[in-house]
Design a protein around this motif. Structure first.
Motif, PDB file in Angstrom:
ATOM      1  N   ASP A 161       0.823  -1.206   0.000  1.00 25.70           N
ATOM      2  CA  ASP A 161       0.000   0.000   0.000  1.00 25.70           C
ATOM      3  C   ASP A 161       0.859   1.258   0.000  1.00 25.70           C
ATOM      4  O   ASP A 161       0.341   2.372  -0.181  1.00 25.70           O
ATOM      5  CB  ASP A 161      -0.964   0.008   1.190  1.00 25.70           C
ATOM      6  CG  ASP A 161      -0.253  -0.083   2.532  1.00 25.70           C
ATOM      7  OD1 ASP A 161       0.852  -0.654   2.589  1.00 25.70           O
ATOM      8  OD2 ASP A 161      -0.815   0.410   3.538  1.00 25.70           O
ATOM      9  N   TRP A 162       2.153   1.111   0.202  1.00 28.60           N
ATOM     10  CA  TRP A 162       3.080   2.233   0.138  1.00 28.60           C
ATOM     11  C   TRP A 162       3.844   2.275  -1.180  1.00 28.60           C
ATOM     12  O   TRP A 162       4.243   3.342  -1.630  1.00 28.60           O
ATOM     13  CB  TRP A 162       4.107   2.154   1.270  1.00 28.60           C
ATOM     14  CG  TRP A 162       3.606   2.536   2.617  1.00 28.60           C
ATOM     15  CD1 TRP A 162       2.320   2.874   2.964  1.00 28.60           C
ATOM     16  CD2 TRP A 162       4.385   2.615   3.814  1.00 28.60           C
ATOM     17  NE1 TRP A 162       2.248   3.148   4.309  1.00 28.60           N
ATOM     18  CE2 TRP A 162       3.505   3.009   4.862  1.00 28.60           C
ATOM     19  CE3 TRP A 162       5.720   2.394   4.116  1.00 28.60           C
ATOM     20  CZ2 TRP A 162       3.933   3.176   6.174  1.00 28.60           C
ATOM     21  CZ3 TRP A 162       6.147   2.564   5.425  1.00 28.60           C
ATOM     22  CH2 TRP A 162       5.263   2.952   6.441  1.00 28.60           C
ATOM     23  N   SER A 163       4.096   1.118  -1.751  1.00 29.50           N
ATOM     24  CA  SER A 163       4.975   1.019  -2.925  1.00 29.50           C
ATOM     25  C   SER A 163       4.328   0.175  -4.003  1.00 29.50           C
ATOM     26  O   SER A 163       3.638  -0.809  -3.715  1.00 29.50           O
ATOM     27  CB  SER A 163       6.322   0.394  -2.540  1.00 29.50           C
ATOM     28  OG  SER A 163       6.963   1.137  -1.514  1.00 29.50           O
ATOM     29  N   THR A 164       4.593   0.529  -5.252  1.00 26.65           N
ATOM     30  CA  THR A 164       4.114  -0.269  -6.380  1.00 26.65           C
ATOM     31  C   THR A 164       5.038  -1.464  -6.596  1.00 26.65           C
ATOM     32  O   THR A 164       6.154  -1.528  -6.067  1.00 26.65           O
ATOM     33  CB  THR A 164       4.098   0.580  -7.654  1.00 26.65           C
ATOM     34  OG1 THR A 164       5.459   0.944  -7.985  1.00 26.65           O
ATOM     35  CG2 THR A 164       3.267   1.839  -7.474  1.00 26.65           C
ATOM     36  N   GLY A 165       4.589  -2.405  -7.406  1.00 30.90           N
ATOM     37  CA  GLY A 165       5.439  -3.531  -7.757  1.00 30.90           C
ATOM     38  C   GLY A 165       6.727  -3.076  -8.422  1.00 30.90           C
ATOM     39  O   GLY A 165       7.807  -3.625  -8.180  1.00 30.90           O
TER      40      GLY A 165
ATOM     41  N   LEU B 250      22.496  10.127   2.927  1.00 25.34           N
ATOM     42  CA  LEU B 250      21.962   9.451   4.101  1.00 25.34           C
ATOM     43  C   LEU B 250      20.787  10.240   4.681  1.00 25.34           C
ATOM     44  O   LEU B 250      20.736  11.463   4.585  1.00 25.34           O
ATOM     45  CB  LEU B 250      23.050   9.309   5.167  1.00 25.34           C
ATOM     46  CG  LEU B 250      24.239   8.408   4.816  1.00 25.34           C
ATOM     47  CD1 LEU B 250      25.346   8.577   5.848  1.00 25.34           C
ATOM     48  CD2 LEU B 250      23.807   6.953   4.728  1.00 25.34           C
ATOM     49  N   GLY B 251      19.864   9.527   5.295  1.00 21.84           N
ATOM     50  CA  GLY B 251      18.760  10.153   6.005  1.00 21.84           C
ATOM     51  C   GLY B 251      17.467  10.283   5.239  1.00 21.84           C
ATOM     52  O   GLY B 251      16.398  10.436   5.834  1.00 21.84           O
ATOM     53  N   TRP B 252      17.533  10.200   3.916  1.00 17.66           N
ATOM     54  CA  TRP B 252      16.329  10.412   3.111  1.00 17.66           C
ATOM     55  C   TRP B 252      15.314   9.286   3.276  1.00 17.66           C
ATOM     56  O   TRP B 252      14.106   9.533   3.389  1.00 17.66           O
ATOM     57  CB  TRP B 252      16.701  10.568   1.643  1.00 17.66           C
ATOM     58  CG  TRP B 252      17.357  11.866   1.341  1.00 17.66           C
ATOM     59  CD1 TRP B 252      18.692  12.101   1.151  1.00 17.66           C
ATOM     60  CD2 TRP B 252      16.722  13.144   1.223  1.00 17.66           C
ATOM     61  NE1 TRP B 252      18.932  13.430   0.914  1.00 17.66           N
ATOM     62  CE2 TRP B 252      17.739  14.098   0.952  1.00 17.66           C
ATOM     63  CE3 TRP B 252      15.407  13.585   1.318  1.00 17.66           C
ATOM     64  CZ2 TRP B 252      17.466  15.450   0.781  1.00 17.66           C
ATOM     65  CZ3 TRP B 252      15.132  14.929   1.140  1.00 17.66           C
ATOM     66  CH2 TRP B 252      16.152  15.846   0.880  1.00 17.66           C
ATOM     67  N   SER B 253      15.775   8.044   3.302  1.00 15.08           N
ATOM     68  CA  SER B 253      14.845   6.927   3.451  1.00 15.08           C
ATOM     69  C   SER B 253      14.158   6.964   4.810  1.00 15.08           C
ATOM     70  O   SER B 253      12.958   6.694   4.918  1.00 15.08           O
ATOM     71  CB  SER B 253      15.575   5.597   3.269  1.00 15.08           C
ATOM     72  OG  SER B 253      14.683   4.509   3.403  1.00 15.08           O
ATOM     73  N   ALA B 254      14.911   7.301   5.868  1.00 16.71           N
ATOM     74  CA  ALA B 254      14.312   7.395   7.200  1.00 16.71           C
ATOM     75  C   ALA B 254      13.245   8.484   7.238  1.00 16.71           C
ATOM     76  O   ALA B 254      12.182   8.314   7.859  1.00 16.71           O
ATOM     77  CB  ALA B 254      15.392   7.673   8.237  1.00 16.71           C
ATOM     78  N   CYS B 255      13.510   9.605   6.578  1.00 18.39           N
ATOM     79  CA  CYS B 255      12.515  10.673   6.488  1.00 18.39           C
ATOM     80  C   CYS B 255      11.275  10.189   5.737  1.00 18.39           C
ATOM     81  O   CYS B 255      10.142  10.418   6.164  1.00 18.39           O
ATOM     82  CB  CYS B 255      13.124  11.886   5.793  1.00 18.39           C
ATOM     83  SG  CYS B 255      11.981  13.273   5.553  1.00 18.39           S
TER      84      CYS B 255
ATOM     85  N   SER C 277       4.628   6.614   7.440  1.00 21.24           N
ATOM     86  CA  SER C 277       4.040   6.078   8.670  1.00 21.24           C
ATOM     87  C   SER C 277       2.972   7.008   9.223  1.00 21.24           C
ATOM     88  O   SER C 277       1.993   6.570   9.822  1.00 21.24           O
ATOM     89  CB  SER C 277       5.129   5.872   9.729  1.00 21.24           C
ATOM     90  OG  SER C 277       6.058   4.902   9.313  1.00 21.24           O
ATOM     91  N   ARG C 278       3.161   8.308   9.030  1.00 24.56           N
ATOM     92  CA  ARG C 278       2.203   9.295   9.533  1.00 24.56           C
ATOM     93  C   ARG C 278       1.101   9.604   8.533  1.00 24.56           C
ATOM     94  O   ARG C 278       0.217  10.411   8.813  1.00 24.56           O
ATOM     95  CB  ARG C 278       2.932  10.597   9.873  1.00 24.56           C
ATOM     96  CG  ARG C 278       3.956  10.477  10.982  1.00 24.56           C
ATOM     97  CD  ARG C 278       4.523  11.839  11.319  1.00 24.56           C
ATOM     98  NE  ARG C 278       5.577  11.787  12.317  1.00 24.56           N
ATOM     99  CZ  ARG C 278       5.892  12.790  13.130  1.00 24.56           C
ATOM    100  NH1 ARG C 278       5.226  13.933  13.053  1.00 24.56           N
ATOM    101  NH2 ARG C 278       6.867  12.675  14.001  1.00 24.56           N
TER     102      ARG C 278
END
Length: 331
Positions: A70-74, A176-181, A187-188
């Motif tokens: 539900d967040w990412s396409t195939g 670094l840091g972009w994926s965590a953001c 998530s929100r």
């Protein structure tokens, strides 16, 4: 891969076409890389190994743990699956030669999802001139992806985690840091309220593939793919090399867009950078006299290991980091 669209009805599922129908719909449209001597369609693939040695790495991706449909396409998941494995090959100072991919999925999964997944794999592989040389499929209650990446050292020694020495410089390539953001935004349910780049990088990272070879050619003593968080992954180098590592927080390039997103979300941008993971940047150690290649930023120093075994192996500005250092699957 656009030819695949003509093969599949929008309503077809994996159960409708069956295992061999799925394999046929995907594999016969996949162009093969130069290292593949015999591709999909036989009991095993055959790849060239000019060096006489094969670099190999494997990863598992589980639905609900490593990705969410539900967040990412195939397509995005396919790119991510390929990227995180190709980055491991680059981190050894090797050139990728091919991937082997296993896919387990529910029978009700649309064939179009699998088609898009295969396209994502192919497009990410194309960035480094390789291909999916073979794999397997089976039925499961949820989606599970297994990827094995292969590579060639071209006559060079592998750059392992065990070669760092006191006095070496620690450098990073990639962002670094972009994926965590992006994870925080998703998530929100606030992906539209933050940088589009962050969400895009969480869905499909962009490893600096070419920097693995450039580091090896420049004499890097140790290197690692940053998948679980920089502190955690540098900890692997510190343990294998029996050294300490100290990072200088002010040395990290912090884009204003990322810093602003952290402020809005009431998060610590440095924590994202040091512990976030899944950007698949590269971290390497270089001798103090090395000419560090363009694209690398020096962020720390390798130290002599403290005689006190209770001291942390990786520190930030000379002090222990407060809190988790990255992702641990079994923590």
């Amino acid at each position: 891969m656009s030819e695949l669209a003509a093969d599949t009805s929008a309503d077809e599922t994996l159960s409708d076409v069956g295992e061999f129908g799925l394999i046929d719909r995907i594999s016969r449209h996949m162009a093969q890389g130069a290292a593949v001597l015999l591709g999909p369609g036989d009991d095993a693939a055959v790849l060239a190994a000019p060096d006489g040695r094969v670099v190999a790495s494997t990863d598992l991706l589980l639905e609900g743990r490593h990705f969410r449909t539900d967040w990412s396409t195939g397509y995005q998941i396919g790119r991510k699956a390929a990227a995180q494995n190709l980055a491991d090959i680059a981190a050894m100072g090797a050139a990728p030669t091919g991937l082997l991919v296993g896919l387990a999925a529910p029978g009700g999964l649309p064939v179009d999802w699998a088609r898009q997944f295969a396209r994502g794999l192919a497009d990410e592989c194309a960035l480094v001139g390789v291909s999916v040389a073979g794999g397997d499929t089976t039925r499961a209650a949820s989606i599970m992806i297994a990827v094995t990446a292969l590579g060639d050292l071209g006559g060079r020694a592998p750059v392992t985690r065990a070669g760092a020495h006191p006095g070496d410089m620690v450098a990073i390539a990639g962002e670094l840091g972009w994926s965590a953001c992006g994870y925080e935004l998703l998530s929100r349910g606030a992906q539209g309220e933050g940088p589009r780049k962050a969400v895009a990088r969480h869905r499909s990272p962009e490893p600096p593939y070419a920097q693995g070879l450039s580091a090896a050619m420049a004499g890097a003593t140790a290197m690692i793919d940053v998948s679980d968080g920089l502190l955690a992954d540098l900890g692997h180098i510190a343990r294998e090399s029996d050294v300490g590592i100290d990072l200088e927080p002010g040395a990290f390039p912090i884009p204003e867009e990322l810093a602003e997103a952290a402020r809005r979300l009431d998060k610590d941008v440095l924590r994202w950078i040091l512990t976030g993971g899944e950007d698949h940047a590269l971290a390497a150690c270089y001798p103090a006299v090395a000419d560090i290649p363009q694209g690398w930023s020096v962020v720390g120093t390798v130290l002599k290991r403290s005689a006190d075994s209770s001291e942390p192996r990786v520190t930030v500005a000379g002090a222990a980091w407060d809190g988790p250092q990255g992702w641990d699957h079994f923590a």
